[in-house]
Design a protein around this motif. Structure first.
Motif, PDB file in Angstrom:
ATOM      1  N   SER A 120      50.272  31.768  38.744  1.00 40.37           N
ATOM      2  CA  SER A 120      49.606  30.821  37.842  1.00 40.37           C
ATOM      3  C   SER A 120      48.090  30.899  37.907  1.00 40.37           C
ATOM      4  O   SER A 120      47.404  30.504  36.971  1.00 40.37           O
ATOM      5  CB  SER A 120      50.051  29.392  38.156  1.00 40.37           C
ATOM      6  N   GLN A 121      47.563  31.434  39.010  1.00 40.10           N
ATOM      7  CA  GLN A 121      46.106  31.466  39.170  1.00 40.10           C
ATOM      8  C   GLN A 121      45.723  32.572  40.146  1.00 40.10           C
ATOM      9  O   GLN A 121      46.468  32.892  41.076  1.00 40.10           O
ATOM     10  CB  GLN A 121      45.617  30.103  39.706  1.00 40.10           C
ATOM     11  N   VAL A 122      44.546  33.157  39.907  1.00 41.08           N
ATOM     12  CA  VAL A 122      43.996  34.148  40.829  1.00 41.08           C
ATOM     13  C   VAL A 122      42.514  33.833  41.012  1.00 41.08           C
ATOM     14  O   VAL A 122      41.816  33.519  40.050  1.00 41.08           O
ATOM     15  CB  VAL A 122      44.139  35.584  40.277  1.00 41.08           C
ATOM     16  N   ARG A 123      42.044  33.917  42.257  1.00 41.70           N
ATOM     17  CA  ARG A 123      40.605  33.742  42.488  1.00 41.70           C
ATOM     18  C   ARG A 123      40.162  34.698  43.594  1.00 41.70           C
ATOM     19  O   ARG A 123      40.971  35.169  44.383  1.00 41.70           O
ATOM     20  CB  ARG A 123      40.267  32.301  42.857  1.00 41.70           C
ATOM     21  N   ARG A 124      38.882  34.948  43.616  1.00 41.00           N
ATOM     22  CA  ARG A 124      38.324  35.802  44.663  1.00 41.00           C
ATOM     23  C   ARG A 124      37.691  34.946  45.731  1.00 41.00           C
ATOM     24  O   ARG A 124      37.070  33.921  45.442  1.00 41.00           O
ATOM     25  CB  ARG A 124      37.249  36.720  44.077  1.00 41.00           C
ATOM     26  N   GLU A 125      37.833  35.390  46.960  1.00 38.18           N
ATOM     27  CA  GLU A 125      37.133  34.775  48.087  1.00 38.18           C
ATOM     28  C   GLU A 125      36.623  35.907  48.956  1.00 38.18           C
ATOM     29  O   GLU A 125      37.407  36.617  49.588  1.00 38.18           O
ATOM     30  CB  GLU A 125      38.053  33.844  48.874  1.00 38.18           C
TER      31      GLU A 125
END
Length: 427
Positions: free
Chosen positions: A145-150
């Motif tokens: 449902s979601q992807v983010r970078r860290e």
């Protein structure tokens, strides 16, 4: 956070999408980099769904075209970007890849290639077994449902709420809105997705009565306001709703965007005898008038034999469309009637009022903008460590195995690149 490139732990590679491109990329990566941990997440309950239904359940794996310069001509969108990609992995490489794993492909008269078993399950089994042997971890019914970078890593949030970390991310979710949204959230421009490969709805009840008739070849043009006509030559199939067949499907692909803009309202112009000129058609009709004066025009079709093979029922439809009495004799065939019939034989005009669905293969144009992708590696130019494969890209081919080939090619390139320990972005 420390850069994972410098750590001893194996790279964690996450693939979103269990279609041809994503599945192939996962296998290629896991085989080339056995130390990497490759995981694939598929939103649906079934993997390789398009592979299963392609070609009427036979799976049109690829096309027997082995020259990249020629091959790219079958892609209304993406051909230029694929030119270099096809020098590294093209149909002959696809054939060899499957052959090495015990699957032999055969070539049909039109160049399409299928497994000799004529069963898509042969391809599905080959891919699933290869993934299993390579150690790919597969999760179905696992929508992201979601992807983010860290830092230098990615965090995937599943619909269940679970978070998955990864060093590399491949998006291969086809034309699904959710997959395109994931790409957009990571900084990518999305070309709007519209259908490609579809049939033409023609509101002509007399034409519908000819359903099942096929004419090969015919030359078909799409006439749209303020546009240069689009044209394709090939087989045309008359259906209960209008027109289908290779020539029509090719036109639908090349005209996908402009037809969408015009809400699928256009004029279709057909030359049923594309090897003939209007004058040569006239001479054939004049010869029939001289040789068979007592026969009815409807009963004697002078184009019924090879190389034309114009079906009798289509001939009679065109006679009626030209306003000619079915019972009229050749002896009474006037010059005006002849001109009208020549017009119908060489320039039949039909109204297109909407589109149907090409049931064997649903394809869209649109997707991730190609200028934002490095086609040597399929890596994002906007987001290091992000890769793409398959139909999520703004690439689409005509029918005949070309869409699968672009999926195999982009999947192979991504798979080869994702597992490299030293990432080009950090060198």
């Amino acid at each position: 956070m420390k850069n994972r490139e410098s750590l001893a732990e194996p790279l964690e590679i996450r693939v979103v999408g269990g279609g041809a491109g994503g599945f192939f990329a996962a296998i290629v990566c896991a085989e080339a980099y056995p130390q990497a941990q490759v995981s694939l997440f598929e939103a649906g309950s079934q993997l390789l769904s398009k592979v299963r239904i392609s070609g009427g359940g036979r799976c049109n794996v690829t096309h027997s075209c082995f020259d990249p310069a020629t091959l790219i001509q079958f892609y209304p969108r993406g051909g230029k970007a694929l030119r270099g990609a096809f020098t590294r992995f093209q149909p002959k490489d696809t054939i060899a890849w499957f052959a090495k794993r015990g699957v032999t492909l055969k070539t049909e008269a039109d160049g399409r290639m299928f497994p000799i078993t004529d069963s898509s399950e042969t391809i599905v089994d080959c891919l699933t077994q290869a993934a299993r042997r390579a150690g790919v971890q597969i999760y179905t019914s696992a929508p992201v449902s979601q992807v983010r970078r860290e830092g230098d890593r990615f965090i995937l949030t599943l619909k269940s709420g679970k978070e998955i970390w990864g060093d590399r991310l491949l998006l291969a979710s086809g034309s699904s809105p959710q997959g395109l949204q994931l790409a957009r959230s990571l900084g990518h421009q999305i070309e709007s997705a519209v259908p490609s490969l579809f049939t033409f709805n023609i509101p002509d009840s007399q034409l519908h009565e000819l359903a099942g008739l096929s004419v090969e070849p015919a030359r078909v043009q799409l006439i749209l306001p303020e546009q240069k006509p689009l044209e394709q030559t090939g087989a045309v199939l008359i259906t209960h709703w209008g027109l289908s067949g290779p020539a029509v499907l090719k036109l639908s692909a090349w005209g996908a965007r402009v037809l969408h803009q015009h809400r699928y309202q256009a004029t279709v112009r057909i030359h049923w005898l594309p090897t003939e000129t209007a004058e040569s058609v006239r001479q054939t009709l004049l010869a029939a008038k001289t040789e068979f004066p007592k026969r009815s025009i409807a009963a004697h079709n002078p184009f019924s034999q090879s190389p034309h093979n114009l079906p009798r029922r289509l001939w009679q439809y065109l006679i009626l469309k030209a306003g000619i009495d079915e019972t009229g004799r050749w002896a009474d065939f006037s010059k005006q009637a002849m001109n009208r019939l020549i017009q119908q034989l060489t320039q039949t005009e039909l109204p297109m009022r909407g589109k149907g669905v090409f049931k064997e293969e649903f394809v869209t144009c649109g997707g991730v903008s190609l200028k934002e992708v490095n086609f040597q590696t399929m890596e994002s130019r906007c987001c290091p460590g992000l890769y793409f494969a398959g139909e999520i890209l703004d690439i689409d081919g005509i029918t005949g195995g070309f869409n699968f080939q672009s999926a195999w090619t982009t999947g192979w390139l991504a798979g080869q690149a994702m597992g490299k320990v030293v990432h080009p972005s950090y060198t």
